[in-house]
Scaffold this motif. Structure first.
Motif, PDB file in Angstrom:
ATOM      1  N   VAL A 319       8.483  12.769  -5.310  1.00 25.71           N
ATOM      2  CA  VAL A 319       7.814  11.664  -5.770  1.00 25.71           C
ATOM      3  C   VAL A 319       7.341  10.707  -4.674  1.00 25.71           C
ATOM      4  O   VAL A 319       6.316  10.175  -5.006  1.00 25.71           O
ATOM      5  CB  VAL A 319       8.994  10.519  -6.337  1.00 25.71           C
ATOM      6  CG1 VAL A 319       8.788   9.205  -6.613  1.00 25.71           C
ATOM      7  CG2 VAL A 319       9.790  11.129  -7.479  1.00 25.71           C
ATOM      8  N   PHE A 320       7.675  10.841  -3.596  1.00 23.14           N
ATOM      9  CA  PHE A 320       6.886  10.394  -2.309  1.00 23.14           C
ATOM     10  C   PHE A 320       5.879  10.972  -2.033  1.00 23.14           C
ATOM     11  O   PHE A 320       4.836  10.366  -1.506  1.00 23.14           O
ATOM     12  CB  PHE A 320       7.954  10.345  -1.019  1.00 23.14           C
ATOM     13  CG  PHE A 320       9.026   9.268  -1.114  1.00 23.14           C
ATOM     14  CD1 PHE A 320       8.658   7.806  -0.803  1.00 23.14           C
ATOM     15  CD2 PHE A 320      10.366   9.308  -1.415  1.00 23.14           C
ATOM     16  CE1 PHE A 320       9.629   7.004  -0.703  1.00 23.14           C
ATOM     17  CE2 PHE A 320      11.254   8.284  -1.411  1.00 23.14           C
ATOM     18  CZ  PHE A 320      10.667   7.043  -1.116  1.00 23.14           C
ATOM     19  N   ILE A 321       5.631  12.177  -2.307  1.00 23.17           N
ATOM     20  CA  ILE A 321       4.499  12.879  -1.844  1.00 23.17           C
ATOM     21  C   ILE A 321       3.205  12.324  -2.787  1.00 23.17           C
ATOM     22  O   ILE A 321       2.084  12.201  -2.317  1.00 23.17           O
ATOM     23  CB  ILE A 321       4.422  14.389  -1.969  1.00 23.17           C
ATOM     24  CG1 ILE A 321       5.320  15.088  -1.150  1.00 23.17           C
ATOM     25  CG2 ILE A 321       3.182  15.111  -2.221  1.00 23.17           C
ATOM     26  CD1 ILE A 321       5.805  16.301  -1.162  1.00 23.17           C
ATOM     27  N   ILE A 322       3.708  12.020  -4.209  1.00 24.23           N
ATOM     28  CA  ILE A 322       2.717  11.410  -5.154  1.00 24.23           C
ATOM     29  C   ILE A 322       2.151  10.066  -4.859  1.00 24.23           C
ATOM     30  O   ILE A 322       0.980   9.894  -4.568  1.00 24.23           O
ATOM     31  CB  ILE A 322       3.250  11.734  -6.516  1.00 24.23           C
ATOM     32  CG1 ILE A 322       3.478  13.011  -6.868  1.00 24.23           C
ATOM     33  CG2 ILE A 322       2.176  10.962  -7.680  1.00 24.23           C
ATOM     34  CD1 ILE A 322       4.098  13.292  -8.237  1.00 24.23           C
ATOM     35  N   ILE A 323       3.267   9.318  -4.382  1.00 23.54           N
ATOM     36  CA  ILE A 323       2.819   7.910  -4.156  1.00 23.54           C
ATOM     37  C   ILE A 323       2.128   7.974  -2.821  1.00 23.54           C
ATOM     38  O   ILE A 323       1.096   7.178  -2.849  1.00 23.54           O
ATOM     39  CB  ILE A 323       4.198   7.258  -3.815  1.00 23.54           C
ATOM     40  CG1 ILE A 323       5.018   7.197  -5.172  1.00 23.54           C
ATOM     41  CG2 ILE A 323       4.011   5.808  -3.271  1.00 23.54           C
ATOM     42  CD1 ILE A 323       6.402   6.436  -5.255  1.00 23.54           C
ATOM     43  N   ALA A 324       2.439   8.789  -1.650  1.00 19.12           N
ATOM     44  CA  ALA A 324       1.820   8.598  -0.408  1.00 19.12           C
ATOM     45  C   ALA A 324       0.429   9.219  -0.714  1.00 19.12           C
ATOM     46  O   ALA A 324      -0.590   8.701   0.194  1.00 19.12           O
ATOM     47  CB  ALA A 324       2.806   9.560   0.507  1.00 19.12           C
ATOM     48  N   TYR A 325       0.088  10.037  -1.516  1.00 22.59           N
ATOM     49  CA  TYR A 325      -1.131  10.596  -1.641  1.00 22.59           C
ATOM     50  C   TYR A 325      -1.953   9.457  -2.257  1.00 22.59           C
ATOM     51  O   TYR A 325      -3.235   9.512  -1.910  1.00 22.59           O
ATOM     52  CB  TYR A 325      -1.374  11.915  -2.310  1.00 22.59           C
ATOM     53  CG  TYR A 325      -2.404  12.559  -2.597  1.00 22.59           C
ATOM     54  CD1 TYR A 325      -2.906  13.343  -1.569  1.00 22.59           C
ATOM     55  CD2 TYR A 325      -3.288  12.411  -3.818  1.00 22.59           C
ATOM     56  CE1 TYR A 325      -4.034  13.875  -1.537  1.00 22.59           C
ATOM     57  CE2 TYR A 325      -4.483  13.189  -3.612  1.00 22.59           C
ATOM     58  CZ  TYR A 325      -5.119  13.668  -2.725  1.00 22.59           C
ATOM     59  OH  TYR A 325      -6.183  14.194  -2.851  1.00 22.59           O
ATOM     60  N   LEU A 326      -1.474   8.737  -3.155  1.00 19.45           N
ATOM     61  CA  LEU A 326      -2.381   7.745  -3.766  1.00 19.45           C
ATOM     62  C   LEU A 326      -2.771   6.680  -2.895  1.00 19.45           C
ATOM     63  O   LEU A 326      -3.735   6.041  -2.679  1.00 19.45           O
ATOM     64  CB  LEU A 326      -1.622   7.042  -4.967  1.00 19.45           C
ATOM     65  CG  LEU A 326      -1.457   8.067  -6.194  1.00 19.45           C
ATOM     66  CD1 LEU A 326      -0.705   7.333  -7.371  1.00 19.45           C
ATOM     67  CD2 LEU A 326      -2.731   8.321  -6.876  1.00 19.45           C
ATOM     68  N   MET A 327      -1.638   6.303  -1.986  1.00 18.75           N
ATOM     69  CA  MET A 327      -1.835   5.301  -1.160  1.00 18.75           C
ATOM     70  C   MET A 327      -2.861   5.584  -0.075  1.00 18.75           C
ATOM     71  O   MET A 327      -3.527   4.707   0.784  1.00 18.75           O
ATOM     72  CB  MET A 327      -0.440   4.811  -0.170  1.00 18.75           C
ATOM     73  CG  MET A 327       0.398   4.202  -1.289  1.00 18.75           C
ATOM     74  SD  MET A 327       2.004   3.768  -0.504  1.00 18.75           S
ATOM     75  CE  MET A 327       1.558   2.624   0.726  1.00 18.75           C
ATOM     76  N   SER A 328      -2.997   7.043   0.340  1.00 24.35           N
ATOM     77  CA  SER A 328      -3.795   7.273   1.607  1.00 24.35           C
ATOM     78  C   SER A 328      -5.384   7.210   1.109  1.00 24.35           C
ATOM     79  O   SER A 328      -6.202   6.935   1.879  1.00 24.35           O
ATOM     80  CB  SER A 328      -3.764   8.933   1.775  1.00 24.35           C
ATOM     81  OG  SER A 328      -4.048   9.685   0.499  1.00 24.35           O
ATOM     82  N   LEU A 329      -5.564   7.131  -0.245  1.00 23.25           N
ATOM     83  CA  LEU A 329      -7.141   6.851  -0.685  1.00 23.25           C
ATOM     84  C   LEU A 329      -7.144   5.327  -0.113  1.00 23.25           C
ATOM     85  O   LEU A 329      -8.376   5.080   0.117  1.00 23.25           O
ATOM     86  CB  LEU A 329      -7.056   7.082  -1.996  1.00 23.25           C
ATOM     87  CG  LEU A 329      -6.713   8.452  -2.624  1.00 23.25           C
ATOM     88  CD1 LEU A 329      -6.819   8.542  -4.122  1.00 23.25           C
ATOM     89  CD2 LEU A 329      -7.731   9.382  -2.026  1.00 23.25           C
ATOM     90  N   GLY A 330      -6.473   4.254  -0.500  1.00 28.77           N
ATOM     91  CA  GLY A 330      -6.723   3.068  -0.241  1.00 28.77           C
ATOM     92  C   GLY A 330      -6.589   2.957   1.509  1.00 28.77           C
ATOM     93  O   GLY A 330      -7.299   1.944   1.971  1.00 28.77           O
ATOM     94  N   LEU A 331      -5.613   3.631   2.124  1.00 35.12           N
ATOM     95  CA  LEU A 331      -5.723   3.589   3.499  1.00 35.12           C
ATOM     96  C   LEU A 331      -6.994   4.076   3.863  1.00 35.12           C
ATOM     97  O   LEU A 331      -7.213   3.309   5.091  1.00 35.12           O
ATOM     98  CB  LEU A 331      -4.496   4.297   3.889  1.00 35.12           C
ATOM     99  CG  LEU A 331      -4.402   4.402   5.550  1.00 35.12           C
ATOM    100  CD1 LEU A 331      -4.078   2.964   6.047  1.00 35.12           C
ATOM    101  CD2 LEU A 331      -3.191   5.419   5.798  1.00 35.12           C
ATOM    102  N   ALA A 332      -7.575   5.104   3.752  1.00 38.36           N
ATOM    103  CA  ALA A 332      -8.897   5.697   4.199  1.00 38.36           C
ATOM    104  C   ALA A 332      -9.932   4.503   4.296  1.00 38.36           C
ATOM    105  O   ALA A 332     -10.626   4.370   5.292  1.00 38.36           O
ATOM    106  CB  ALA A 332      -9.341   6.983   3.378  1.00 38.36           C
ATOM    107  N   THR A 333     -10.076   3.696   3.221  1.00 27.86           N
ATOM    108  CA  THR A 333     -10.967   2.681   3.289  1.00 27.86           C
ATOM    109  C   THR A 333     -10.835   1.527   4.147  1.00 27.86           C
ATOM    110  O   THR A 333     -11.704   1.122   4.683  1.00 27.86           O
ATOM    111  CB  THR A 333     -11.057   2.180   1.816  1.00 27.86           C
ATOM    112  OG1 THR A 333     -11.579   3.038   0.737  1.00 27.86           O
ATOM    113  CG2 THR A 333     -12.038   1.118   1.686  1.00 27.86           C
ATOM    114  N   SER A 334      -9.254   1.261   4.440  1.00 24.63           N
ATOM    115  CA  SER A 334      -9.196   0.291   5.166  1.00 24.63           C
ATOM    116  C   SER A 334      -9.185   0.364   6.730  1.00 24.63           C
ATOM    117  O   SER A 334      -9.361  -0.447   7.552  1.00 24.63           O
ATOM    118  CB  SER A 334      -7.515  -0.381   4.907  1.00 24.63           C
ATOM    119  OG  SER A 334      -6.552   0.834   5.231  1.00 24.63           O
TER     120      SER A 334
END
Length: 608
Positions: A319-334
């Motif tokens: 569960v955390f891997i999926i959440i972390a992977y999705l958040m990394s997409l937004g993190l890259a932009t910031s």
């Protein structure tokens, strides 16, 4: 060959390290990789570590159970040993033991002893039987008729001949005849008992000639062991020194030899784990009874909680891997925009432009990095200014050193003429038996040679003391009894280094400010002592009038400051202090202690 390696390396950089991809793509891909693998490894390590901790805690818990039961059993059996001693020391029993032969027994003795045994047996419900044997003849047996054993039957048991002759107690497990009644039908059975056997000694001959046997049932032992239960299906059993069951939840096994797997208790760590046979043993040994107290737990029961934790960890990790992977997409932009702003300012710093700051728009790690970079640039600008000023100070110090050397060179006015003149005066004084003048002239000549000749910046303390003594000799002729002096220097410090021309200026201060202003006698003392493994101190003390507090504070402030007194045109205390710091470092130099009633002390701190 090189071209093939270059192409392979280039292809590797493009495909694996995503050289040509944007930063956002790189962050997305690698954040996914760096999250997935660590989470999997973390889960595996956590499960393994939790299993180890669970085993350690189970082992420690079982060890405490074993020791607790061991304490209760030892204390329980010790009571029976005391009970046996009370019976042996009873007056009726002693009278029985004093009988030389069976025929010499008084008719009342055996019934009296039997009464003593009966009273002892009635006092405790867990006592099954008392038996006394004298000279191979069973005299007293309290057992019921269907439970009695002949002397021959007792002698055939494995333990009978191993009872110590010196009065020690032998505790064994055996089975005695018994009977069970079910619906009026009496069935003969064997009852397990703990037997406490002790040799009887004739009080007159002190030779063993009998035995006291005490049989105890398992009622109390069962209550003690059942106070605790290791695990859901675990149990505790006890083995004697021969590997027989002293206690087992299954009464049928008591007195039998234990199986090889349950006797496998010889590991160095007091526990044994066999995953194949699904067993986990923990034991402790009683040094008093020579018994092993062992807890048995099924390994699958032990690991039931660990398996549940393992499943929870794996599910949570996914569960955390999926959440972390999705958040990394937004993190890259910031991350990209603040890094670009920082990059542009770095290019300005590269060309030497330290003005301006990168705007800090967030309080996250990028914001902290930007703030730290701004602080670093400001600090770098300050350090460059400090380095520039430090260089100026160093140049100034070198110039002053050159100036001092120039003044000393200027003082070298035809030295050979001066030396020859002084030698001539000394010779004339010797011709006229004027020894005092001869000594003064010789000391003055040595002072001039020492101060004028070119030499290294540092000399030994021995050399400085020699010149200081010459100077004081000259002053001694001037002031006579008004001046006394004393040197107290350890031999191991005589070869230590000190800046040249250090002691004479300080001795001049003692003469000018300590001796001349007063009428009485002045004592000048030079001492040295080791402070620690890194430094030692030389002190020049006088018994003069001392220094006023206000003037002393001004001198101390001048020594502690970086200012230079340009009005001083001779090598004085300030120049000595600065030369010491220049040669050895800022932690060394001069300090002053003065009191209007006891004089002044000037200390010189130098490195060992």
């Amino acid at each position: 060959m090189k071209s093939v390696w270059r192409r392979t390396k280039d292809r590797l950089n493009r495909t694996v390290f995503l050289r040509d991809k944007s930063l956002s793509v790189k962050l997305s891909v690698y954040s996914g990789i760096l999250i997935v693998f660590p989470m999997i490894i973390f889960t595996l390590i956590s499960y393994t570590r939790f299993s180890e901790v669970l085993q350690d805690e189970a082992r420690e818990y079982n060890r405490q159970i074993n020791e607790q039961i061991q304490f209760y059993v030892e204390d329980y059996l010790r009571d029976f040993e005391i009970e046996a001693l009370k019976i042996i020391n009873h007056p009726d029993t002693v009278r029985l033991l004093k009988a030389e032969t069976f025929q010499h027994l008084n008719g009342d003795t055996v019934p009296a002893v039997q009464k003593v045994l009966e009273n002892a047996a009635y006092s405790r419900a867990d006592i099954v039987n008392y038996t006394i044997i004298l000279d191979q003849v069973k005299i007293i047996d309290l057992a019921a008729t269907d439970q009695k054993q002949s002397l021959l039957e007792l002698q055939k048991e494995y333990w009978y001949n191993h009872v110590p002759n010196k009065g020690q107690t032998r505790i064994v497990v055996r089975r005695i005849p018994g009977a069970t009644s079910i619906r009026g039908n009496v069935t003969k059975t064997e009852e397990p008992v703990i037997t406490i056997a002790k040799r009887l000694v004739n009080p007159q001959t002190l030779q063993p000639f009998g035995m006291l046997i005490l049989d105890v049932n398992y009622r109390r032992m069962h209550d003690i062991v059942n106070r605790v239960r290791p695990g859901h299906s675990g149990y505790l059993y006890i083995l004697d020194d021969s590997g027989r069951y002293v206690y087992h939840p299954n009464y049928e096994k008591i007195g039998e030899m234990a199986s090889p797997s349950e006797q496998n208790i010889h590991a160095a760590k007091n526990y044994f784990l066999n995953k194949k046979e699904n067993l986990f043993l923990t034991w402790s040994k009683s040094e008093v009874l020579d018994w092993q107290f062992i807890t048995y737990i099924h390994y699958s029961d032990l690991m039931q909680g660990a398996n549940s934790i393992r499943n929870t960890l794996f599910f949570t990790s996914i569960v955390f891997i999926i959440i972390a992977y999705l958040m990394s997409l937004g993190l890259a932009t910031s991350l990209i925009n603040p890094l670009k702003r920082l990059q542009r300012f770095i290019r300005k710093v590269e060309v030497g432009d330290f003005t301006g700051k990168v705007p800090v728009v967030s309080k996250d790690e990028i914001g902290m990095l930007t703030h730290g970079f701004n602080h670093m640039v400001a600090r770098l600008d300050t350090l460059m200014d400090e380095v520039y000023r430090s260089k100026l100070k160093e140049v100034e110090m070198n110039l002053r050193q050159k100036e001092t050397e120039l003044k000393m060179l200027q003082a070298q006015i035809n030295p050979h003429f001066l030396y020859n003149s002084l030698d001539t005066i000394r010779g004339m004084a010797l011709e006229r038996d004027m020894d005092d003048i001869s000594i003064m002239v010789e000391s003055l000549a040595q002072l001039l040679r020492y101060n004028i000749k070119e030499e290294a910046a540092t000399v030994t303390i021995k050399q400085e003391l020699l010149i200081g003594e010459k100077y004081l000799k000259i002053q001694k002729y001037r002031f006579e009894e008004k001046l006394t002096y004393h040197f107290d220097i350890p031999v191991e410090l005589l070869e230590k280094k000190i800046p040249k021309f250090t002691l004479q200026p300080l001795l001049e201060n003692c003469i000018v400010h300590g001796l001349e202003p007063q009428n009485g006698q002045t004592m000048i003392t030079i001492r040295a002592e080791i402070l620690n493994s890194d430094a030692f101190v030389i002190t020049i003390s006088d018994t003069g009038p001392g220094i006023e507090e206000e003037q002393l504070e001004k001198i101390r402030n001048l020594l502690n400051s970086n200012l230079t007194n340009d009005t001083v045109n001779h090598i004085g205390i300030m120049n000595v202090h600065k030369r010491i710091k220049h040669l050895f470092g800022n932690e060394f130099g001069i300090f002053i202690i003065s009191n209007l009633t006891s004089g002044t002390t000037v200390g010189i701190k130098l490195p060992l």
